[in-house]
Scaffold this motif. Sequence first.
Motif, PDB file in Angstrom:
ATOM      1  N   ARG A  81       0.755  -1.364   0.027  1.00 37.57           N
ATOM      2  CA  ARG A  81      -0.037   0.044  -0.168  1.00 37.57           C
ATOM      3  C   ARG A  81       0.835   1.321  -0.009  1.00 37.57           C
ATOM      4  O   ARG A  81       0.514   2.168  -0.573  1.00 37.57           O
ATOM      5  N   LYS A  82       2.076   1.209   0.842  1.00 36.78           N
ATOM      6  CA  LYS A  82       2.745   2.364   1.008  1.00 36.78           C
ATOM      7  C   LYS A  82       4.055   2.440   0.133  1.00 36.78           C
ATOM      8  O   LYS A  82       4.970   3.284   0.440  1.00 36.78           O
ATOM      9  N   PRO A  85       9.317  -0.281   3.413  1.00 37.25           N
ATOM     10  CA  PRO A  85       9.478  -1.365   4.241  1.00 37.25           C
ATOM     11  C   PRO A  85       8.490  -1.579   5.247  1.00 37.25           C
ATOM     12  O   PRO A  85       8.219  -0.610   6.103  1.00 37.25           O
ATOM     13  N   ALA A  86       7.939  -2.683   5.356  1.00 39.18           N
ATOM     14  CA  ALA A  86       6.874  -3.145   6.470  1.00 39.18           C
ATOM     15  C   ALA A  86       6.961  -2.736   7.675  1.00 39.18           C
ATOM     16  O   ALA A  86       6.237  -2.205   8.426  1.00 39.18           O
ATOM     17  N   LEU A  87       8.174  -3.194   8.077  1.00 41.08           N
ATOM     18  CA  LEU A  87       8.915  -2.871   9.490  1.00 41.08           C
ATOM     19  C   LEU A  87       8.907  -1.312   9.808  1.00 41.08           C
ATOM     20  O   LEU A  87       8.603  -0.726  10.985  1.00 41.08           O
ATOM     21  N   LEU A 266      -7.924  -4.560   5.534  1.00 39.68           N
ATOM     22  CA  LEU A 266      -8.955  -4.199   4.658  1.00 39.68           C
ATOM     23  C   LEU A 266      -8.333  -3.969   3.191  1.00 39.68           C
ATOM     24  O   LEU A 266      -9.105  -4.245   2.275  1.00 39.68           O
ATOM     25  N   GLN A 267      -7.133  -3.605   3.167  1.00 45.08           N
ATOM     26  CA  GLN A 267      -6.443  -3.322   1.955  1.00 45.08           C
ATOM     27  C   GLN A 267      -5.655  -4.557   1.519  1.00 45.08           C
ATOM     28  O   GLN A 267      -4.721  -4.532   0.684  1.00 45.08           O
ATOM     29  N   VAL A 272       2.611  -5.895   6.183  1.00 43.91           N
ATOM     30  CA  VAL A 272       2.348  -4.932   7.129  1.00 43.91           C
ATOM     31  C   VAL A 272       1.791  -5.645   8.606  1.00 43.91           C
ATOM     32  O   VAL A 272       2.106  -5.467   9.503  1.00 43.91           O
ATOM     33  N   VAL A 273       0.701  -6.463   8.093  1.00 40.76           N
ATOM     34  CA  VAL A 273      -0.151  -7.232   9.260  1.00 40.76           C
ATOM     35  C   VAL A 273       0.919  -7.918  10.185  1.00 40.76           C
ATOM     36  O   VAL A 273       0.915  -8.056  11.233  1.00 40.76           O
ATOM     37  N   LEU A 274       1.712  -8.943   9.329  1.00 42.18           N
ATOM     38  CA  LEU A 274       2.485  -9.931   9.969  1.00 42.18           C
ATOM     39  C   LEU A 274       3.604  -8.991  10.635  1.00 42.18           C
ATOM     40  O   LEU A 274       4.038  -9.508  11.751  1.00 42.18           O
TER      41      LEU A 274
END
Length: 304
Positions: A81-82, A85-87, A266-267, A272-274
């Motif tokens: 989405r962004k 890096p997810a972290l 939702l997206q 990112v969730v993990l």
Amino acid sequence: MRKFLGKRAGASALSLLVLIVLVFFLSRLTGDPTALYLPVDASLESREQFREINGLNDPLLVQFGRYAWDVLHLDFGQSIRKAQPALEVVLQAFTWTLTLAALTMALVTVAAIIVGSIAAFQVGKTFDRVATFVSLIGASAPDFWIAIVAIVLFSVNLGWLPTSGTGSVWHWVLPVSVLFIRPFGLILQVVRGSMISALSSAYVKTARAKGVRARPIIFIHALRNAMLPVITVIGDQAAGMLNGAVVVETIFGFPGVGKLMIDSILQRDFTVVLAAIMVTAIAIFLMNLLIDIAYAVLDPRIRY
């Protein structure tokens, strides 16, 4: 002390390893990742290319080994989405959640210890009855209902406070107040019960017989010996606040990790969730380790 802390750290590390395994394999049960990340009308070539780029064509154990290796190096992948890096995305949001939780728990702890201690010292009197009644209401009221009522009353009807955001001190009043109520009620009850037991002990009776004033008896002689069960509840509530702030952050539009998780689910931004799950788990493990240290400081017998 080192041996004691080593055992606790080892248990936390083992729990974290189990969590990594669960997070990986449960995330694979959500179905074909191409159905999550690619449009419904994506071609077979696009789906196959996506699997190849992300290593999804490899055996599951190979994928797990690569995932565990990346996690150990703090690499949780990229946020779709962004495009970051997810972290990094999670840590930005987690800072807000940690600030909100730390501020709320500091206020809760001080208020609950003071009110609960005084209520125990005046057990059966008016102050004790009022404090017990208020704490029972606070411990029973659901956060989401309190949040909605607070918005309707203080924001919509009275116009005193903003409904969302973090632009000023006033934006923090409602989220902190809503998160304050439940742990305050629970911790106050534990403080009161533990202090009633401590105040009825022989050393407190001796201090009273010697003419020691009420304040030193409550906050010096009795409180330290009554703190072990209180610390347990404080730790549980603090950990629960990190997990339970999801609803409150979503209702108030607070940019914390709870709202980030809801938006990411939702997206379908599951990297990112993990990452959010792992960061929250590590924070809780560290918090439990600090609680164990506090146990050992308050009661040296626990070290053995």
